[in-house]
Design a protein around this motif. Structure first.
Motif, PDB file in Angstrom:
ATOM      1  N   LEU A 449      27.328  59.614 -11.722  1.00  0.00           N
ATOM      2  CA  LEU A 449      27.662  58.212 -11.959  1.00  0.00           C
ATOM      3  C   LEU A 449      26.719  57.296 -11.191  1.00  0.00           C
ATOM      4  CD1 LEU A 449      29.515  56.015 -13.114  1.00  0.00           C
ATOM      5  CD2 LEU A 449      31.053  56.385 -11.158  1.00  0.00           C
ATOM      6  N   GLU A 450      26.335  57.691  -9.977  1.00  0.00           N
ATOM      7  CA  GLU A 450      25.419  56.882  -9.173  1.00  0.00           C
ATOM      8  C   GLU A 450      24.083  56.713  -9.890  1.00  0.00           C
ATOM      9  OE1 GLU A 450      23.849  54.512  -6.387  1.00  0.00           O
ATOM     10  OE2 GLU A 450      25.951  55.161  -6.502  1.00  0.00           O
ATOM     11  N   GLU A 451      23.580  57.793 -10.487  1.00  0.00           N
ATOM     12  CA  GLU A 451      22.313  57.698 -11.215  1.00  0.00           C
ATOM     13  C   GLU A 451      22.457  56.803 -12.448  1.00  0.00           C
ATOM     14  OE1 GLU A 451      20.241  62.001 -10.254  1.00  0.00           O
ATOM     15  OE2 GLU A 451      21.817  61.903 -11.784  1.00  0.00           O
ATOM     16  N   GLU A 452      23.601  56.877 -13.120  1.00  0.00           N
ATOM     17  CA  GLU A 452      23.831  56.004 -14.276  1.00  0.00           C
ATOM     18  C   GLU A 452      23.884  54.543 -13.846  1.00  0.00           C
ATOM     19  OE1 GLU A 452      24.796  55.511 -18.529  1.00  0.00           O
ATOM     20  OE2 GLU A 452      23.793  56.994 -17.293  1.00  0.00           O
ATOM     21  N   LEU A 453      24.470  54.285 -12.663  1.00  0.00           N
ATOM     22  CA  LEU A 453      24.559  52.908 -12.177  1.00  0.00           C
ATOM     23  C   LEU A 453      23.171  52.375 -11.782  1.00  0.00           C
ATOM     24  CD1 LEU A 453      27.836  53.087 -10.044  1.00  0.00           C
ATOM     25  CD2 LEU A 453      27.544  52.081 -12.318  1.00  0.00           C
ATOM     26  N   GLN A 454      22.320  53.252 -11.231  1.00  0.00           N
ATOM     27  CA  GLN A 454      20.951  52.824 -10.893  1.00  0.00           C
ATOM     28  C   GLN A 454      20.201  52.416 -12.156  1.00  0.00           C
ATOM     29  OE1 GLN A 454      19.503  52.251  -8.060  1.00  0.00           O
ATOM     30  NE2 GLN A 454      21.207  52.978  -6.774  1.00  0.00           N
ATOM     31  N   LEU A 455      20.428  53.161 -13.258  1.00  0.00           N
ATOM     32  CA  LEU A 455      19.792  52.808 -14.523  1.00  0.00           C
ATOM     33  C   LEU A 455      20.269  51.437 -14.980  1.00  0.00           C
ATOM     34  CD1 LEU A 455      18.089  53.665 -17.008  1.00  0.00           C
ATOM     35  CD2 LEU A 455      20.171  54.671 -17.943  1.00  0.00           C
ATOM     36  N   ILE A 456      21.578  51.169 -14.817  1.00  0.00           N
ATOM     37  CA  ILE A 456      22.133  49.877 -15.235  1.00  0.00           C
ATOM     38  C   ILE A 456      21.555  48.753 -14.372  1.00  0.00           C
ATOM     39  CG2 ILE A 456      24.275  48.551 -15.362  1.00  0.00           C
ATOM     40  CD1 ILE A 456      25.680  51.194 -16.081  1.00  0.00           C
ATOM     41  N   ARG A 457      21.391  49.003 -13.056  1.00  0.00           N
ATOM     42  CA  ARG A 457      20.839  47.956 -12.180  1.00  0.00           C
ATOM     43  C   ARG A 457      19.414  47.586 -12.607  1.00  0.00           C
ATOM     44  NH1 ARG A 457      23.523  51.246  -8.179  1.00  0.00           N
ATOM     45  NH2 ARG A 457      25.328  50.123  -7.304  1.00  0.00           N
ATOM     46  N   SER A 458      18.622  48.595 -12.926  1.00  0.00           N
ATOM     47  CA  SER A 458      17.254  48.323 -13.378  1.00  0.00           C
ATOM     48  C   SER A 458      17.267  47.545 -14.686  1.00  0.00           C
ATOM     49  CB  SER A 458      16.481  49.640 -13.553  1.00  0.00           C
ATOM     50  OG  SER A 458      16.386  50.332 -12.326  1.00  0.00           O
ATOM     51  N   TYR A 459      18.149  47.979 -15.596  1.00  0.00           N
ATOM     52  CA  TYR A 459      18.234  47.301 -16.898  1.00  0.00           C
ATOM     53  C   TYR A 459      18.643  45.843 -16.711  1.00  0.00           C
ATOM     54  CZ  TYR A 459      20.095  45.993 -21.449  1.00  0.00           C
ATOM     55  OH  TYR A 459      20.370  45.319 -22.618  1.00  0.00           O
ATOM     56  N   MET A 460      19.653  45.584 -15.852  1.00  0.00           N
ATOM     57  CA  MET A 460      20.137  44.221 -15.664  1.00  0.00           C
ATOM     58  C   MET A 460      19.124  43.361 -14.910  1.00  0.00           C
ATOM     59  SD  MET A 460      22.775  43.897 -17.379  1.00  0.00           S
ATOM     60  CE  MET A 460      23.007  42.215 -16.820  1.00  0.00           C
ATOM     61  N   HIS A 461      18.313  43.958 -14.041  1.00  0.00           N
ATOM     62  CA  HIS A 461      17.270  43.182 -13.349  1.00  0.00           C
ATOM     63  C   HIS A 461      16.287  42.626 -14.367  1.00  0.00           C
ATOM     64  CE1 HIS A 461      14.686  41.904 -10.065  1.00  0.00           C
ATOM     65  NE2 HIS A 461      13.653  42.505 -10.695  1.00  0.00           N
ATOM     66  N   ILE A 462      15.925  43.462 -15.342  1.00  0.00           N
ATOM     67  CA  ILE A 462      14.994  43.012 -16.389  1.00  0.00           C
ATOM     68  C   ILE A 462      15.665  41.940 -17.244  1.00  0.00           C
ATOM     69  CG2 ILE A 462      13.731  43.749 -18.442  1.00  0.00           C
ATOM     70  CD1 ILE A 462      13.446  46.491 -17.121  1.00  0.00           C
TER      71      ILE A 462
END
Length: 616
Positions: A449-462
């Motif tokens: 789940l932590e890795e999935e959340l990191q992906l979401i953080r990168s996506y939302m930063h963009i």
């Protein structure tokens, strides 16, 4: 498959076959046979009873002949006495001198003594007018006054000079104990004046004579043979104590006895006795035999019952033989049909089942047809699920292969922007590169789940760089939940839908997306909530329905995400995705994933983290 077939075979309504067989046996064999045997038994019993009763009546007739013969001898003695003309002269001469009356007495005494020589006669008594000097002799001669109140005098007078046989009574004699005698009484009338009674002749016969004749009668072991008069009083019985008592025959039975000269009938009460009777001429007596009906024709009826049982057994054996043949034929047909069913199962087809059959076998065939169809459906569903899973995996791999090339290219652009001191471009390129690096995840299909959340953080930063930092992210995540595994790209499509179809449709394009994750009973619960424009109700009902054509399924469509979660959770009943929304206000997506291995962290309080455009 074979176990299911065996279960179906065991359900071929065994009880129904047994009930039908019993019903056929009852209706076609047992009931008609019982009715036939009952009619045969009743008819045969009636015939046997009639024959036996007729035979017994012949025995009574022989006894009646013996008694009538003995009574006839007594009557002859009486006739011989009154046939002497001197007797009437002696009894009517009241004016004779005493010595002449004495001479008459001697003549009469000789006549009486002559009559008493018969061994059946106990004593002869003559009742004369009291004016005669020998009227009180009290041995053979008595006064007429002594019988004025007797019951038999009126009955004897009604016979108009004929003999009257009265009932047995105890009679006392000089020098002996009282004995039972039956008396033959005859009224003597004056020849010159017939209305004038000059005497009465009474001949006492030993009751033992009658008893001896009755004792020789043999009809049945429990017989009771006796003689009664018209009033039902017992005249003679082997049990001397019952002589003079009532015979216990009812008035109706007495009327039946006196209506015919001879016959028989059954009492019909619980004792079920048969009464045989025959009148004795010259008297008002009837000889009666009372015996149990079962003894009238006992052995013959027993043989009749045995014959009935034998016939019934013969019918049963024939029926059983026919039944065995019928069962053999039915078993052969059933075996043939079962072979056809087995062949159908081997070919896994249901079109060849004969729909014209009926009954239990038809039910079996229908059950087999449903079973084969169910197996086909389950096989097709399993095959389709595997195709979907494989398609999802291939598409995920394809989505990973394309970013791999882009990742290397973006890395080169990033360093070119650094050298030219274009910081905004460098930051944007770095976030995009991190997004592709995380989505690639070294080719792994399962991530934490932590890795999935990191992906979401990168996506939302963009996304926030593109939309002027108008979207706020809130993370409420249990520490232990961060270590739980889940299929890759499960939450990111939900966040992307929240941005593109929810918040970006607002004016201004500002909003909040909240992600919550916790562990509940070995299940990972994740919620994605946005305050976008929501989803129309008619659209909301169709989001998780399968598309009309499998080829139209997109890599990260909501239906695809839902199916991937259920496949990963091994079809856990509570697993999957639930979407709720209020049109114009918000949308909420709840995900439940089965935890397939223990988490790497400890459970903790929910931690609230807000991330704007600058706190990744």
């Amino acid at each position: 498959m074979r176990t299911r077939l065996a279960f179906l075979l065991s359900g071929i309504s065994k009880s129904s076959i047994i009930k039908k067989s019993l019903l056929i046996y009852l209706v076609l064999i047992l009931l008609p046979s019982c009715l036939l045997m009952y009619g045969y038994y009743r008819k045969t019993s009636a015939i046997l009873e009639r024959d036996m009763s007729t035979s017994m009546l012949q025995t009574l007739k022989q006894a009646e002949y013996n008694i009538s013969g003995r009574l006839d001898l007594i009557e002859n003695i009486s006739d011989g006495f009154i046939a002497n003309p001197d007797v009437f002269g002696f009894l009517s001469s009241l004016d004779k001198p005493s010595y002449l009356q004495y001479d008459d007495f001697q003549v009469l005494e000789k006549l009486v003594s002559s009559g008493e020589r018969n061994r059946d006669i106990r004593q002869i008594r003559i009742f004369v007018q009291p004016e005669l000097i020998y009227a009180n002799e009290d041995m053979h001669f008595f006064s007429l006054k002594d019988i004025q109140d007797s019951g038999w005098l009126g009955k004897a007078r009604s016979r108009n000079g004929a003999i009257y046989w009265g009932s047995t009574h105890l009679q006392s004699y000089i020098g002996s104990e009282p004995v039972h005698v039956a008396s033959a009484a005859r009224i003597l009338h004056d020849p010159k004046n017939y209305d004038r009674i000059i005497g009465a002749l009474v001949i006492d016969v030993k009751e033992q004579l009658l008893r001896q004749i009755l004792d020789r009668i043999e009809l049945a072991p429990s017989q009771e043979v006796f003689i009664i008069d018209k009033e039902g009083t017992i005249v003679s019985f082997l049990d001397e104590s019952r002589i003079g008592s009532h015979s216990e025959l009812s008035a109706e039975q007495m009327n039946t006895i006196w209506d015919q000269e001879a016959g028989y009938f059954q009492t019909g009460d619980s004792s079920d006795f048969t009464i045989l009777y025959r009148h004795i001429p010259l008297s008002d007596w009837t000889i009666v035999a009372k015996l149990p009906s079962v003894e009238v024709s006992g052995e013959s009826i027993a043989l009749t019952k045995i014959s009935a049982v034998i016939i019934l057994a013969a019918f049963s054996i024939v029926f059983i033989f026919i039944l065995v043949l019928a069962f053999a034929y039915a078993a052969e047909r059933l075996n043939r049909r079962l072979r056809e069913l087995i062949l159908v199962l081997k070919t896994e087809g249901i079109d060849r089942l004969d729909s014209q059959n009926s009954g239990d076998l038809r039910k079996l065939e229908q059950g087999v047809a449903r079973m084969v169809q169910t197996v086909h459906d389950l096989t097709a569903e399993s095959y389709q699920a595997k195709l979907l899973e494989r398609d999802s995996q291939l598409k995920v791999l394809q989505s990973q292969i394309n970013p791999h090339f882009l990742y290397n290219t973006l890395d080169s652009i990033h360093w070119m922007a650094v050298r030219r001191k274009a910081d905004d471009i460098s930051d944007m390129i770095e976030s995009l590169s991190a997004y592709f690096r995380q989505s690639l995840s070294k080719g792994r299909y399962i991530v934490t789940l932590e890795e999935e959340l990191q992906l979401i953080r990168s996506y939302m930063h963009i996304q926030n760089k593109r939309n002027d930092d108008g979207i706020e992210m809130v993370y409420l995540i249990e520490d232990a939940a961060c270590y739980c595994d889940l299929p890759k790209m499960i939450i990111q499509p939900l966040v992307e839908n929240a941005v593109l179809h929810g918040i970006n449709q607002k004016r201004p394009k500002h909003g909040t997306i909240t992600i919550t994750a916790s562990i509940k009973n070995s299940l990972l619960a994740i919620t994605v909530l946005d305050d976008g424009v929501g989803i129309p109700p008619e659209r909301l009902e169709t989001l998780l329905e399968p598309p009309a054509e499998p080829a139209t399924i997109q890599s990260f469509g909501l239906y695809n995400v839902h199916e991937r979660i259920r496949l990963y959770s091994q079809n856990e009943p509570s697993s999957g995705m639930v979407i709720t929304s209020e049109w114009g206000h918000w949308t909420r997506v709840d995900i439940v994933i089965k935890i397939t291995r223990p988490s790497g962290g400890e459970a903790a309080e929910l931690t609230e983290v807000s991330s704007g455009p600058h706190n990744d």
